[in-house]
Each structure stands twice: as C-alpha cells, then as structure tokens.
Design a protein around this motif. Structure first.
Motif, PDB file in Angstrom:
ATOM      1  N   PHE A 173     -22.538  14.082  20.750  1.00 41.61           N
ATOM      2  CA  PHE A 173     -23.557  14.681  21.621  1.00 41.61           C
ATOM      3  C   PHE A 173     -24.703  13.702  21.882  1.00 41.61           C
ATOM      4  O   PHE A 173     -25.017  12.869  21.025  1.00 41.61           O
ATOM      5  N   GLU A 174     -25.272  13.819  23.062  1.00 43.96           N
ATOM      6  CA  GLU A 174     -26.377  12.939  23.492  1.00 43.96           C
ATOM      7  C   GLU A 174     -27.603  13.116  22.594  1.00 43.96           C
ATOM      8  O   GLU A 174     -28.302  12.171  22.270  1.00 43.96           O
ATOM      9  N   ASN A 175     -27.862  14.355  22.216  1.00 40.57           N
ATOM     10  CA  ASN A 175     -29.086  14.645  21.458  1.00 40.57           C
ATOM     11  C   ASN A 175     -28.910  15.859  20.555  1.00 40.57           C
ATOM     12  O   ASN A 175     -27.872  16.522  20.601  1.00 40.57           O
ATOM     13  N   ARG A 176     -29.924  16.135  19.721  1.00 37.00           N
ATOM     14  CA  ARG A 176     -29.829  17.240  18.754  1.00 37.00           C
ATOM     15  C   ARG A 176     -29.690  18.574  19.472  1.00 37.00           C
ATOM     16  O   ARG A 176     -28.968  19.478  19.016  1.00 37.00           O
ATOM     17  N   GLU A 177     -30.373  18.715  20.593  1.00 42.04           N
ATOM     18  CA  GLU A 177     -30.354  20.008  21.306  1.00 42.04           C
ATOM     19  C   GLU A 177     -28.934  20.340  21.768  1.00 42.04           C
ATOM     20  O   GLU A 177     -28.457  21.466  21.601  1.00 42.04           O
ATOM     21  N   ASP A 178     -28.244  19.361  22.308  1.00 36.00           N
ATOM     22  CA  ASP A 178     -26.866  19.605  22.775  1.00 36.00           C
ATOM     23  C   ASP A 178     -25.942  19.903  21.592  1.00 36.00           C
ATOM     24  O   ASP A 178     -25.089  20.798  21.662  1.00 36.00           O
ATOM     25  N   PHE A 179     -26.145  19.157  20.503  1.00 38.42           N
ATOM     26  CA  PHE A 179     -25.363  19.401  19.278  1.00 38.42           C
ATOM     27  C   PHE A 179     -25.584  20.836  18.800  1.00 38.42           C
ATOM     28  O   PHE A 179     -24.642  21.581  18.512  1.00 38.42           O
ATOM     29  N   ALA A 194     -26.667  23.381  20.528  1.00 44.66           N
ATOM     30  CA  ALA A 194     -26.142  24.363  21.496  1.00 44.66           C
ATOM     31  C   ALA A 194     -24.671  24.635  21.185  1.00 44.66           C
ATOM     32  O   ALA A 194     -24.219  25.787  21.204  1.00 44.66           O
ATOM     33  N   ALA A 195     -23.948  23.590  20.803  1.00 44.88           N
ATOM     34  CA  ALA A 195     -22.529  23.753  20.428  1.00 44.88           C
ATOM     35  C   ALA A 195     -22.423  24.546  19.125  1.00 44.88           C
ATOM     36  O   ALA A 195     -21.564  25.436  18.993  1.00 44.88           O
ATOM     37  N   LEU A 196     -23.339  24.265  18.193  1.00 40.92           N
ATOM     38  CA  LEU A 196     -23.352  25.039  16.937  1.00 40.92           C
ATOM     39  C   LEU A 196     -23.572  26.522  17.257  1.00 40.92           C
ATOM     40  O   LEU A 196     -22.834  27.395  16.805  1.00 40.92           O
ATOM     41  N   ASN A 197     -24.584  26.780  18.097  1.00 45.65           N
ATOM     42  CA  ASN A 197     -24.930  28.175  18.431  1.00 45.65           C
ATOM     43  C   ASN A 197     -23.781  28.881  19.146  1.00 45.65           C
ATOM     44  O   ASN A 197     -23.498  30.052  18.876  1.00 45.65           O
ATOM     45  N   ASP A 198     -23.091  28.192  20.013  1.00 44.06           N
ATOM     46  CA  ASP A 198     -21.931  28.797  20.701  1.00 44.06           C
ATOM     47  C   ASP A 198     -20.886  29.234  19.678  1.00 44.06           C
ATOM     48  O   ASP A 198     -20.408  30.375  19.707  1.00 44.06           O
ATOM     49  N   ALA A 199     -20.575  28.349  18.734  1.00 42.43           N
ATOM     50  CA  ALA A 199     -19.555  28.665  17.713  1.00 42.43           C
ATOM     51  C   ALA A 199     -20.010  29.840  16.850  1.00 42.43           C
ATOM     52  O   ALA A 199     -19.218  30.744  16.546  1.00 42.43           O
ATOM     53  N   ARG A 210     -27.861  17.308   8.517  1.00 44.88           N
ATOM     54  CA  ARG A 210     -28.534  17.051   9.794  1.00 44.88           C
ATOM     55  C   ARG A 210     -29.840  17.826   9.839  1.00 44.88           C
ATOM     56  O   ARG A 210     -29.883  19.016   9.485  1.00 44.88           O
ATOM     57  N   LEU A 211     -30.927  17.171  10.275  1.00 45.97           N
ATOM     58  CA  LEU A 211     -32.187  17.887  10.465  1.00 45.97           C
ATOM     59  C   LEU A 211     -32.043  18.798  11.673  1.00 45.97           C
ATOM     60  O   LEU A 211     -31.520  18.373  12.708  1.00 45.97           O
ATOM     61  N   LEU A 212     -32.453  20.041  11.548  1.00 49.40           N
ATOM     62  CA  LEU A 212     -32.350  21.016  12.633  1.00 49.40           C
ATOM     63  C   LEU A 212     -33.695  21.122  13.348  1.00 49.40           C
ATOM     64  O   LEU A 212     -34.754  21.018  12.721  1.00 49.40           O
ATOM     65  N   THR A 213     -33.641  21.309  14.658  1.00 52.29           N
ATOM     66  CA  THR A 213     -34.878  21.361  15.433  1.00 52.29           C
ATOM     67  C   THR A 213     -35.614  22.678  15.192  1.00 52.29           C
ATOM     68  O   THR A 213     -35.027  23.651  14.700  1.00 52.29           O
ATOM     69  N   ASP A 214     -36.880  22.716  15.615  1.00 56.40           N
ATOM     70  CA  ASP A 214     -37.678  23.932  15.505  1.00 56.40           C
ATOM     71  C   ASP A 214     -37.012  25.062  16.280  1.00 56.40           C
ATOM     72  O   ASP A 214     -36.958  26.209  15.825  1.00 56.40           O
ATOM     73  N   SER A 215     -36.431  24.729  17.421  1.00 55.46           N
ATOM     74  CA  SER A 215     -35.801  25.768  18.258  1.00 55.46           C
ATOM     75  C   SER A 215     -34.662  26.449  17.488  1.00 55.46           C
ATOM     76  O   SER A 215     -34.606  27.685  17.413  1.00 55.46           O
ATOM     77  N   PHE A 216     -33.798  25.671  16.834  1.00 54.98           N
ATOM     78  CA  PHE A 216     -32.678  26.257  16.085  1.00 54.98           C
ATOM     79  C   PHE A 216     -33.220  27.069  14.907  1.00 54.98           C
ATOM     80  O   PHE A 216     -32.797  28.200  14.670  1.00 54.98           O
ATOM     81  N   THR A 262     -33.236  24.670  -5.574  1.00 53.97           N
ATOM     82  CA  THR A 262     -33.988  25.677  -4.837  1.00 53.97           C
ATOM     83  C   THR A 262     -33.176  26.190  -3.666  1.00 53.97           C
ATOM     84  O   THR A 262     -32.552  25.393  -2.957  1.00 53.97           O
ATOM     85  N   VAL A 263     -33.158  27.505  -3.468  1.00 58.37           N
ATOM     86  CA  VAL A 263     -32.625  28.100  -2.242  1.00 58.37           C
ATOM     87  C   VAL A 263     -33.821  28.612  -1.447  1.00 58.37           C
ATOM     88  O   VAL A 263     -34.683  29.287  -2.001  1.00 58.37           O
ATOM     89  N   HIS A 264     -33.889  28.220  -0.169  1.00 60.02           N
ATOM     90  CA  HIS A 264     -35.058  28.582   0.637  1.00 60.02           C
ATOM     91  C   HIS A 264     -34.660  28.916   2.064  1.00 60.02           C
ATOM     92  O   HIS A 264     -33.590  28.513   2.529  1.00 60.02           O
ATOM     93  N   PHE A 265     -35.514  29.673   2.741  1.00 57.72           N
ATOM     94  CA  PHE A 265     -35.339  29.892   4.166  1.00 57.72           C
ATOM     95  C   PHE A 265     -35.602  28.561   4.857  1.00 57.72           C
ATOM     96  O   PHE A 265     -36.458  27.779   4.428  1.00 57.72           O
ATOM     97  N   VAL A 266     -34.851  28.280   5.936  1.00 62.19           N
ATOM     98  CA  VAL A 266     -35.018  27.015   6.645  1.00 62.19           C
ATOM     99  C   VAL A 266     -36.113  27.153   7.694  1.00 62.19           C
ATOM    100  O   VAL A 266     -36.097  28.088   8.497  1.00 62.19           O
ATOM    101  N   SER A 267     -37.087  26.230   7.624  1.00 64.53           N
ATOM    102  CA  SER A 267     -38.129  26.199   8.644  1.00 64.53           C
ATOM    103  C   SER A 267     -38.022  24.856   9.360  1.00 64.53           C
ATOM    104  O   SER A 267     -37.300  23.973   8.912  1.00 64.53           O
ATOM    105  N   SER A 268     -38.790  24.688  10.435  1.00 67.41           N
ATOM    106  CA  SER A 268     -38.669  23.426  11.178  1.00 67.41           C
ATOM    107  C   SER A 268     -39.102  22.258  10.284  1.00 67.41           C
ATOM    108  O   SER A 268     -38.507  21.187  10.332  1.00 67.41           O
ATOM    109  N   GLU A 269     -40.058  22.488   9.401  1.00 69.90           N
ATOM    110  CA  GLU A 269     -40.485  21.431   8.478  1.00 69.90           C
ATOM    111  C   GLU A 269     -39.458  21.328   7.350  1.00 69.90           C
ATOM    112  O   GLU A 269     -39.143  22.320   6.700  1.00 69.90           O
ATOM    113  N   VAL A 270     -38.924  20.146   7.144  1.00 68.08           N
ATOM    114  CA  VAL A 270     -37.809  19.973   6.209  1.00 68.08           C
ATOM    115  C   VAL A 270     -38.195  20.310   4.777  1.00 68.08           C
ATOM    116  O   VAL A 270     -39.258  19.898   4.296  1.00 68.08           O
ATOM    117  N   ASP A 271     -37.345  21.113   4.141  1.00 68.21           N
ATOM    118  CA  ASP A 271     -37.512  21.476   2.727  1.00 68.21           C
ATOM    119  C   ASP A 271     -38.837  22.176   2.457  1.00 68.21           C
ATOM    120  O   ASP A 271     -39.351  22.138   1.336  1.00 68.21           O
TER     121      ASP A 271
END
Ligand SMILES: Nc1nc2c(c(=O)[nH]1)N[C@@H](CN(C=O)c1ccc(C(=O)N[C@@H](CCC(=O)O)C(=O)O)cc1)CN2
Ligand SMILES: NCC(=O)N[C@@H]1O[C@H](COP(=O)([O-])[O-])[C@@H](O)[C@H]1O
Length: 217
Positions: free
Chosen positions: A64-70, A72-77, A93-99, A138-147
């Motif tokens: 994929f060209e960028n994280r957003e496209d990657f 989007a494929a994750l979200n489709d699946a 992989r670091l996930l974007t704030d949008s995801f 640690t098990v945690h909810f994922v936020s845009s800020e890593v860990d």
C-alpha cells in the motif's frame, strides 16, 4: 446471545494468538476468534490460525502507498467478517488516529512492560540495561498515542540475577498468555470499558475487580 466475534492482528510468532485461541476453545468463553490478519506474509501465527480452522488473511502493509490505504483494507476485512473486537498481538504497525478512533473501546493491545514504563520497541534489552527488579506486561485500550491507551490489566514478574533479554522475555510471555485472555473476557463482558467520550484519551478505564497476575488455570 451470539458470542462476540474477535479478530487478532499479528506480525509474527503468534504465541499470544495461540493463548487467545486456547481460551476461546472453552465453551464458557464469551467470544470466538473469527479472523486472524497478518501484515507479514510468512508470519508463523498464520499457521496457528490454519491449524485451528480460523479464517486468516495477509494484508501486507508493503502493498500500500500509505498507512491510510493499508488501514482501509484492514477495515474492509474486519467489516466483512462482522468483527466486534480487535486484539493486537505482536502487531508491529503503528495505527493512525483515524483507525484508533474508529475502533475506540473495541481495540486492545498487549505490551511486554509495565506501562507507562518502557514504551515502544526493544523493551527487554532496555529493562535489563536499566537494572529494574520487577517487570511485566500490560493489556491496554489502543489510542493514537503509542502505548499510552488506558490500562485494563497488568501482570508482574521478578527480574532475577543473571537474567538475559531472552530469559526475562520468556518469563513475561508466560504471564502475557494468562493476562490477555483474562482482559479480553472483561472487555467482551463489558466489565472493562472506556468511560465518557473524550478525545484525546484521558478518560478512565472501568474494570470491575482487580486484574493483576491472573490465576493460572
Ligand atoms: N496507534 C497505536 N498503534 C499501535 C499501538 C498503540 O498503542 N497505538 N500499539 C502497537 C504495538 N506496539 C507496542 O506495543 C508497537 C508496534 C510497532 C511500533 C513501531 O514503531 N512500528 C514501526 C514499524 C516496525 C516494523 O514494521 O517492524 C512502524 O509502524 O513504522 C511501535 C510500537 C501497535 N500499534
Ligand atoms: N510493541 C508490541 C510488542 O512488543 N508486543 C510483544 O510482541 C510479542 C509478540 O509475541 P507473539 O507473536 O508470540 O504473540 C509479545 O511479547 C508482545 O507483548
């Protein structure tokens, strides 16, 4: 009441995935591992999914060209598989704030340190170098800020004289395999959830009952 549908995202070995698969095999476990996705084609964890008869997919971020496209494929699946909750298990992989926002309160991760200490990568080496006397996971909810997402549960282990990265990682991994299924069960049962609707993530995580060093089944 149909069981919750869980997706597990991996990048490698998949031993935490295996722990979740084994926990979900118990008829009383409130969720089914319905989908495994790897961002690396030859991840060993894909074989574990195959072995367990679980649908598995490779969505390679390099395609994929960028994280957003990657993502989007994750979200489709995830959408096609009607997924309710997502577990990151050695997903590198670091996930974007949008995801992270799309899956807010339904996306969790396991990290091999006692967060907020030792965020990021190469944690076992850094813990040995730092000379800490206790370590854990640690098990945690994922936020845009890593860990940095709200913590659901933690497990503690001693750091023993003569420990190497490998011996410490192995001791922590044993606890990871107990902590992750226990935290996932709390999440599915609604006993661990995010309060309120604030962004950024400063809200409390509500956990009924303490979740430290879950008992060995
Ligand atoms: N938005 C978030 N994304 C992710 C989180 C999170 O808390 N918030 N947790 C990670 C897991 N993780 C630590 O627990 C972690 C994974 C990957 C990286 C990283 O730097 N990745 C590099 C690539 C490394 C590689 O491909 O080997 C990157 O994505 O550029 C740091 C921490 C999962 N995602
Ligand atoms: N930053 C995320 C991170 O370091 N995650 C760690 O990767 C390993 C994956 O093992 P596994 O593939 O055998 O489950 C686990 O120790 C997990 O905590």
């Amino acid at each position: 009441m149909p069981k919750a549908r869980i997706a597990v995202l991996i990048s490698g070995r998949g031993s935490n995935l295996q722990a979740l698969i084994d926990a979900a095999a118990n008829p009383d476990f409130p969720g089914d591992i319905a989908l495994v996705i790897s961002n690396r084609p030859n991840a060993k964890g894909l074989e574990r999914a195959q072995e367990a008869g679980i649908q598995q997919e490779t969505i390679d971020h390099k395609d994929f060209e960028n994280r957003e496209d990657f993502e989007a494929a994750l979200n489709d699946a995830l959408k096609i598989a009607k997924i309710d909750f997502v577990c990151l298990a050695g997903f590198m992989r670091l996930l974007t704030d949008s995801f992270a926002s799309d899956w807010r309160g339904r996306l969790i991760n396991i990290h091999p340190s006692l967060l907020p200490a030792f965020k990021g990568l190469h944690v076992h080496e850094r813990m040995i170098e730092a000379g800490v006397k206790v370590a854990g996971c640690t098990v945690h909810f994922v936020s845009s800020e890593v860990d940095a997402g709200p913590i659901i549960g933690q497990a503690v282990v001693p750091v023993l004289p003569g420990d190497t990265e490998e011996t410490l990682a192995a001791r922590i991994l044993e606890q990871e395999h107990l902590l992750y299924p226990a935290c996932l069960k709390l999440l599915i049962d609604g006993k661990a959830r995010l309060s309120g609707n604030s962004v950024p993530y400063t809200e409390d995580v509500i956990v009924n009952g303490s979740l430290t060093n879950p008992p060995v089944k």
